[in-house]
Write a protein that holds these residues in place. Structure first.
Motif, mmCIF file in Angstrom:
data_model
loop_
_atom_site.group_PDB
_atom_site.id
_atom_site.type_symbol
_atom_site.label_atom_id
_atom_site.label_comp_id
_atom_site.label_asym_id
_atom_site.label_seq_id
_atom_site.Cartn_x
_atom_site.Cartn_y
_atom_site.Cartn_z
ATOM 1 N N LEU A 171 0.455 -1.075 -0.272
ATOM 2 C CA LEU A 171 0.105 -0.347 0.020
ATOM 3 C C LEU A 171 0.889 1.208 0.428
ATOM 4 C CD1 LEU A 171 -3.021 -1.025 2.646
ATOM 5 C CD2 LEU A 171 -2.482 -1.132 0.190
ATOM 6 N N ILE A 172 1.764 1.274 0.905
ATOM 7 C CA ILE A 172 2.882 2.703 0.788
ATOM 8 C C ILE A 172 3.226 2.049 -0.295
ATOM 9 C CG2 ILE A 172 4.758 3.592 2.245
ATOM 10 C CD1 ILE A 172 3.712 2.488 4.481
ATOM 11 N N SER A 173 3.791 1.460 -1.135
ATOM 12 C CA SER A 173 4.545 1.503 -2.566
ATOM 13 C C SER A 173 3.994 2.487 -3.145
ATOM 14 C CB SER A 173 5.641 0.381 -2.864
ATOM 15 O OG SER A 173 5.741 -0.221 -1.696
ATOM 16 N N LEU A 174 2.641 2.403 -3.672
ATOM 17 C CA LEU A 174 1.823 3.247 -4.014
ATOM 18 C C LEU A 174 1.545 4.352 -4.178
ATOM 19 C CD1 LEU A 174 -1.472 0.247 -3.774
ATOM 20 C CD2 LEU A 174 0.175 1.256 -6.161
ATOM 21 N N GLU A 175 2.795 5.193 -2.834
ATOM 22 C CA GLU A 175 3.305 6.853 -3.031
ATOM 23 C C GLU A 175 3.126 7.521 -4.528
ATOM 24 O OE1 GLU A 175 4.941 10.438 -0.619
ATOM 25 O OE2 GLU A 175 4.689 8.210 0.181
ATOM 26 N N PRO A 176 4.280 6.782 -4.900
ATOM 27 C CA PRO A 176 4.605 7.457 -6.675
ATOM 28 C C PRO A 176 3.520 7.847 -7.597
ATOM 29 C CG PRO A 176 6.470 5.432 -5.826
ATOM 30 C CD PRO A 176 5.232 6.227 -4.356
ATOM 31 N N VAL A 177 2.567 6.403 -7.249
ATOM 32 C CA VAL A 177 1.811 6.127 -7.528
ATOM 33 C C VAL A 177 1.431 6.934 -8.295
ATOM 34 C CG1 VAL A 177 0.253 4.301 -9.443
ATOM 35 C CG2 VAL A 177 2.221 3.028 -8.442
#
Length: 314
Positions: A254-260
């Motif tokens: 979930l946190i890795s979606l920030e740049p998306v």
């Protein structure tokens, strides 16, 4: 019962809260970029983190009453790296796009194990190398235009300095969270960031980096409220609560979606054009982040990044 189990009644709410926090952090890249038309970098950071620190202290008075000397020094050290991350990120946003800033900042996750291997002699597994290679290739396509280095956007190397700062922040905080109160570290490092930003205002002016200015506008007020109250004060608290009821793997995804989310909001709000080369670079960086997070046993990432658990992100 395992509190992170999907059977826990708070599991769905926790994951929705994390998803909302990630969306909030991703959207702040374009919000901050727009605010820089009305404020200088260090004045904006000083106001943002002063307001955030004040709100966190008001809502966590028990943290301040129980502060210990070691926690204060630990928080100040973390605040140094946090300030460096946000200073590089915000300054770079003057010259690059919100989506570029989001994905370059996100590469800090891949840098963590590489820096640990370089300075702590830790072994780096094959997944970390794969993630690093993917992220490096992505950075090349994202930042180097077809005409070569001569066309490099100067904001992108500045933001990469942010990724390095946030990677160092994650390494240092991993050594403190087991010995000190997470809430205390969060409040102290946010306050330290505010103080360092205020100190940097006259220094930046005297050396000719930027002249301090602040022009009241609805855009600027919105940016301060969204970043100080939403991204920092609310985001930290919601993330801390949510991570009690979901797994580290789900949290990482979930946190890795920030740049998306940064790219999506930039495309919607700022009408940013995302060409094939940019999408390829962004995709490779995202793949590298996921490999490092899920397969490489890297610390979960900023900030945003944010100071309690992560540090990259705005």
């Amino acid at each position: 019962m395992n509190r992170a189990s999907t059977a826990h009644p708070n599991h769905l709410r926790a994951e929705l809260a994390l998803a909302f926090c990630t969306l909030l952090w991703g959207s702040t890249f374009v919000v901050v970029k727009n605010s820089l038309d009305h404020s200088s970098v260090f004045v904006f950071l000083a106001v943002r983190f002063s307001l955030a620190g004040l709100c966190m202290a008001i809502f966590r008075p028990h943290v301040l009453r129980a502060l210990q000397r070691e926690e204060i020094f630990a928080g100040i050290r973390l605040g140094f790296f946090m300030f460096g991350g946000y200073a590089f990120q915000t300054a770079g946003l003057r010259y690059t796009t919100a989506s570029n800033s989001g994905f370059i900042t996100g590469s800090s996750v891949v840098l963590v194990p590489l820096l640990l291997a370089l300075f702590s002699k830790r072994r780096v597994n094959q997944w970390i190398w794969a993630g690093a290679i993917a992220a490096l290739a992505g950075l090349y396509f994202l930042t180097i235009p077809p005409e070569g280095l001569g066309g490099l956007n100067r904001g992108d190397p500045i933001v990469f300095g942010c990724a390095v700062s946030f990677a160092l922040h994650m390494i240092v905080i991993s050594r403190y969270v087991e010995r000190h109160s997470v809430g205390a570290l969060a409040v102290i490092q946010v306050a330290t960031t505010a103080v360092l930003a205020a100190i940097a205002i006259p220094i930046a002016s005297s050396v000719g980096l930027e002249q301090p200015h602040w022009h009241w506008s609805s855009t600027l007020i919105t940016a301060v409220l969204v970043t100080a109250l939403g991204s920092t004060a609310f985001g930290f608290s919601a993330q801390t609560w949510a991570q009690q009821y979901t797994s580290p793997t789900h949290t990482a995804i979930l946190i890795s979606l920030e740049p998306v989310f940064a790219a999506i909001t930039s495309w919607i709000v700022a009408r940013e054009h995302l060409g094939g080369r940019i999408l390829l670079g962004a995709g490779l960086i995202f793949a590298g982040i996921l490999l490092a997070e899920l397969k490489g046993a890297a610390p979960i990432a900023p900030e945003s990044p944010e100071p309690e658990i992560r540090s990259h992100g705005d």
